[in-house]
Design a protein around this motif. Structure first.
Motif, short mmCIF file in Angstrom:
data_model
loop_
_atom_site.label_atom_id
_atom_site.label_comp_id
_atom_site.label_asym_id
_atom_site.label_seq_id
_atom_site.Cartn_x
_atom_site.Cartn_y
_atom_site.Cartn_z
N PHE A 135 -11.24 52.55 68.76
CA PHE A 135 -10.55 52.64 67.47
C PHE A 135 -9.07 52.30 67.63
O PHE A 135 -8.52 51.49 66.87
N LYS A 136 -8.41 52.89 68.61
CA LYS A 136 -6.98 52.65 68.80
C LYS A 136 -6.68 51.20 69.16
O LYS A 136 -5.68 50.62 68.72
N SER A 137 -7.54 50.61 69.97
CA SER A 137 -7.28 49.25 70.44
C SER A 137 -7.40 48.22 69.31
O SER A 137 -6.77 47.16 69.36
N GLN A 138 -8.20 48.52 68.29
CA GLN A 138 -8.41 47.57 67.20
C GLN A 138 -7.59 47.90 65.94
O GLN A 138 -7.59 47.14 64.98
N LEU A 139 -6.88 49.03 65.96
CA LEU A 139 -6.09 49.46 64.81
C LEU A 139 -4.82 48.62 64.70
O LEU A 139 -4.00 48.58 65.62
N LYS A 140 -4.65 47.93 63.58
CA LYS A 140 -3.52 47.01 63.42
C LYS A 140 -2.23 47.71 62.97
O LYS A 140 -1.13 47.24 63.27
N ASN A 141 -2.36 48.81 62.25
CA ASN A 141 -1.18 49.48 61.72
C ASN A 141 -1.22 50.97 62.06
O ASN A 141 -1.39 51.82 61.18
N PRO A 142 -1.06 51.30 63.34
CA PRO A 142 -1.17 52.71 63.74
C PRO A 142 -0.14 53.62 63.09
O PRO A 142 -0.37 54.82 62.95
N SER A 143 1.00 53.07 62.67
CA SER A 143 2.04 53.90 62.06
C SER A 143 1.63 54.45 60.70
O SER A 143 2.30 55.35 60.17
N VAL A 178 -5.83 54.88 49.45
CA VAL A 178 -6.62 54.55 50.63
C VAL A 178 -7.80 55.50 50.77
O VAL A 178 -8.93 55.09 51.08
N ALA A 179 -7.56 56.79 50.51
CA ALA A 179 -8.65 57.77 50.60
C ALA A 179 -9.76 57.43 49.62
O ALA A 179 -10.96 57.45 49.97
N SER A 180 -9.40 57.09 48.39
CA SER A 180 -10.39 56.74 47.37
C SER A 180 -11.16 55.48 47.75
O SER A 180 -12.39 55.41 47.60
N ALA A 181 -10.44 54.48 48.28
CA ALA A 181 -11.09 53.24 48.67
C ALA A 181 -12.08 53.46 49.81
O ALA A 181 -13.17 52.88 49.83
N LEU A 182 -11.72 54.29 50.77
CA LEU A 182 -12.62 54.59 51.88
C LEU A 182 -13.88 55.29 51.37
O LEU A 182 -15.00 54.99 51.82
N VAL A 220 -12.71 50.83 61.45
CA VAL A 220 -11.40 50.24 61.75
C VAL A 220 -11.20 48.95 60.98
O VAL A 220 -10.08 48.62 60.57
N ALA A 221 -12.26 48.19 60.74
CA ALA A 221 -12.14 46.95 59.97
C ALA A 221 -11.71 47.25 58.53
O ALA A 221 -10.82 46.57 57.99
N ILE A 222 -12.31 48.27 57.92
CA ILE A 222 -11.93 48.64 56.55
C ILE A 222 -10.51 49.20 56.51
O ILE A 222 -9.71 48.86 55.63
N VAL A 223 -10.17 50.04 57.47
CA VAL A 223 -8.84 50.61 57.52
C VAL A 223 -7.78 49.52 57.68
O VAL A 223 -6.74 49.54 57.01
N ASN A 224 -8.06 48.55 58.53
CA ASN A 224 -7.10 47.45 58.72
C ASN A 224 -6.89 46.66 57.42
O ASN A 224 -5.77 46.23 57.11
N THR A 225 -7.95 46.48 56.67
CA THR A 225 -7.85 45.77 55.38
C THR A 225 -7.02 46.56 54.39
O THR A 225 -6.16 46.01 53.68
N LEU A 226 -7.23 47.87 54.34
CA LEU A 226 -6.57 48.73 53.35
C LEU A 226 -5.11 49.00 53.70
O LEU A 226 -4.31 49.31 52.80
#
Length: 348
Positions: free
Chosen positions: A272-280, A298-302, A340-346
């Motif tokens: 998860f950490k290695s593929q996360l684009k915006n860890p901040s 973001v919570a609603s979209a997830l 992680v793919a969805i999180v990166n998009t959002l």
């Protein structure tokens, strides 16, 4: 919004007939529905029965309790250990005892509600905690006590305990709640006791629930022999029924299983950490499999994309809304990659 479900959540949870991936809760090692773990527990139920309701101070003592407590102490790095039927009771036992002995007891910011009872003073921030402790030491009364969560999700404690290092630790008693640490941080998941012992406070007691990472319905207190003996001599300890002996035996016998599941969790965490684009975007404690955020969109979209996670007002309806993604050993590699793919998009 609360959801009513028919079974304990695992990696997948069905809501309104629709399957969702579950990234919430506190089952860090994903044991509650893990077949080898359940089989081990059921074998121990057959051997020990469902419950043992006698006092631990009774004239009849089951060997499994002491055997398991010795194992836990050796694992955590403490001289001694006692167990209770829950982490909440373990915390209450310690705090009640210290208050009865006349100590001033002060809770650090973010301390778990299990530690907070009448007579405990709560500091709103670390500066106020330093002030309170200085005032108590100046009064030359009994050594003051600091209550805190080892993993308090603020980043002030684990892994470096910077908040505590601001204090005259050789003049205070530390009482840490390691419920979110035991089983997943430290050497082979042995928690924070050894890290805290290295701070060289006047005394150290660490309590915890064993029901989060380790999946055992029980609580524990770690400390020196003398302090644990004093706790065991209290009416609070003697008047409470112990944890199920079947749970104690399972805890003792599941050492290899715990290690195996911890390695799976670490692999999921690294992926998860290695593929996360915006860890901040997240409030995150390095080494802990939780990623907290405050963003309703973001919570609603997830949720709409089929992810259910920790998302409620804590510790009560007046508290802030906590959105937290929790990685577990029950997640598959493709679950992590999908999240992680969805999180990166959002969060791009």
């Amino acid at each position: 919004m609360a959801h009513s479900v028919q079974r304990i959540p695992d990696r997948e949870i069905v809501i309104d007939g629709k399957p969702n991936l579950y990234f919430g809760g506190t089952a860090y090692l994903g044991l509650q529905n893990h077949t080898p773990f359940k089989e081990l527990y059921l074998n121990n139920v057959t051997k020990y029965g469902m419950h043992y309701g006698a006092s631990r101070n009774s004239n009849i003592a089951l060997d499994i309790y002491r055997a398991t407590e010795r194992h836990l102490a050796n694992w955590a790095g403490s001289e001694s250990c006692l167990t209770m039927s829950s982490g909440y009771l373990a915390a209450q036992l310690v705090v009640h005892h210290l208050l009865e002995k006349g100590h001033s007891v002060i809770a650090a910011p973010h301390a778990h509600t299990a530690l907070l009872i009448n007579g405990v003073k709560t500091a709103s921030d670390m500066d106020e905690l330093v002030q309170f402790i200085s005032e108590e030491i100046a009064r030359n009364q009994q050594i003051p006590v600091i209550l805190f969560d080892t993993i308090d999700f603020s980043g002030q404690q684990f892994p470096n305990f910077e908040g505590l290092r601001q204090l005259p630790l050789n003049k205070v008693i530390l009482v840490g709640d390691d419920s979110h640490g035991i089983g997943i941080v430290g050497d082979n998941g042995n928690g924070c006791y050894s890290m805290l012992k290295a701070l060289q406070s006047a005394k150290l007691l660490v309590c915890c629930s064993l029901g989060k990472a380790l999946g055992i319905q029980a609580g524990a207190v770690f400390g020196d022999h003398e302090d644990i003996k004093l706790l065991e001599s209290t009416s609070f300890y003697g008047g409470a029924s112990p944890a199920s002996p079947a749970f104690m035996a399972t805890l003792l016998e599941a050492k290899d299983l715990f290690s195996e599941r911890l390695e799976t969790l670490k692999n999921n965490y690294r992926l998860f950490k290695s593929q996360l684009k915006n860890p901040s975007f997240f409030d995150h404690i390095d080494g802990h499999p939780t990623f907290e955020f405050q963003n309703d969109e973001v919570a609603s979209a997830l949720n709409k994309d089929g992810f259910v996670f920790t998302n409620f007002n804590y510790p009560d309806e007046n508290g802030p809304r906590v959105s937290r993604l929790v990685l577990s050993a029950y997640h598959k590699k493709e679950d992590i990659q999908k999240l992680v793919a969805i999180v990166n998009t959002l969060t791009d």
